[in-house]
Write a protein that holds these residues in place. Structure first.
Motif, PDB file in Angstrom:
ATOM      1  N   GLU A  60      36.131  52.346  45.293  1.00 60.66           N
ATOM      2  CA  GLU A  60      34.840  51.867  45.810  1.00 60.66           C
ATOM      3  C   GLU A  60      34.519  50.468  45.278  1.00 60.66           C
ATOM      4  N   ALA A  61      34.794  50.226  43.997  1.00 61.15           N
ATOM      5  CA  ALA A  61      34.555  48.897  43.413  1.00 61.15           C
ATOM      6  C   ALA A  61      35.467  47.862  44.057  1.00 61.15           C
ATOM      7  N   LEU A  62      36.699  48.243  44.325  1.00 57.38           N
ATOM      8  CA  LEU A  62      37.651  47.326  44.958  1.00 57.38           C
ATOM      9  C   LEU A  62      37.234  47.015  46.390  1.00 57.38           C
ATOM     10  N   ILE A  63      36.766  48.010  47.113  1.00 60.06           N
ATOM     11  CA  ILE A  63      36.357  47.821  48.510  1.00 60.06           C
ATOM     12  C   ILE A  63      35.200  46.838  48.618  1.00 60.06           C
ATOM     13  N   GLU A  64      34.323  46.817  47.624  1.00 67.97           N
ATOM     14  CA  GLU A  64      33.194  45.879  47.635  1.00 67.97           C
ATOM     15  C   GLU A  64      33.647  44.421  47.645  1.00 67.97           C
ATOM     16  N   THR A  65      34.874  44.163  47.203  1.00 65.14           N
ATOM     17  CA  THR A  65      35.402  42.792  47.167  1.00 65.14           C
ATOM     18  C   THR A  65      36.202  42.454  48.422  1.00 65.14           C
ATOM     19  N   SER A  66      36.222  43.345  49.407  1.00 60.34           N
ATOM     20  CA  SER A  66      37.021  43.172  50.625  1.00 60.34           C
ATOM     21  C   SER A  66      38.479  42.830  50.278  1.00 60.34           C
ATOM     22  N   PRO A  67      39.188  43.779  49.660  1.00 54.59           N
ATOM     23  CA  PRO A  67      40.542  43.504  49.178  1.00 54.59           C
ATOM     24  C   PRO A  67      41.554  43.334  50.307  1.00 54.59           C
ATOM     25  N   SER A  68      42.588  42.589  50.009  1.00 57.18           N
ATOM     26  CA  SER A  68      43.718  42.493  50.928  1.00 57.18           C
ATOM     27  C   SER A  68      44.580  43.741  50.740  1.00 57.18           C
ATOM     28  N   GLU A  69      45.514  43.949  51.635  1.00 56.34           N
ATOM     29  CA  GLU A  69      46.425  45.086  51.516  1.00 56.34           C
ATOM     30  C   GLU A  69      47.209  44.984  50.206  1.00 56.34           C
ATOM     31  N   GLU A  70      47.591  43.789  49.832  1.00 54.60           N
ATOM     32  CA  GLU A  70      48.335  43.580  48.587  1.00 54.60           C
ATOM     33  C   GLU A  70      47.507  43.985  47.366  1.00 54.60           C
TER      34      GLU A  70
END
Length: 90
Positions: A60-70
């Protein structure tokens, strides 16, 4: 069972089951977790409980940063060292 993520390297599936026939989903009756599959290593792990909750919070924390697939794959790779179950296809 819900496929949450599928990349060239990893698959993440959420298992959310309710024990009993009651339509009311009480926390005490909930059981589930996440299966993380490393496609190249051909291994997987099923996490539940505190580890699953920690995994969920990290995602959830990572998704908030709009992560790339990598970036998402890098996060999932942290769990690769825990994977002991070989992937077997039927």
């Amino acid at each position: 069972m819900y496929m949450l993520y599928n990349s060239e390297n990893f698959v993440v599936v959420q298992f959310d089951t309710t024990q009993g026939a009651s339509a009311v989903r009480e926390e005490s009756l909930m059981r589930g977790g996440y299966e993380i599959v490393d496609k190249f290593a051909r291994k997987e792990i099923f996490i539940e409980g505190a580890m699953a909750e920690s995994f969920k919070q990290g995602v959830e924390a990572l998704i908030e940063t709009s992560p790339s697939e990598e970036e998402m794959d890098d996060y999932l790779e942290r769990f690769s060292s825990l994977m002991q179950q070989p992937l077997v296809l039927h």
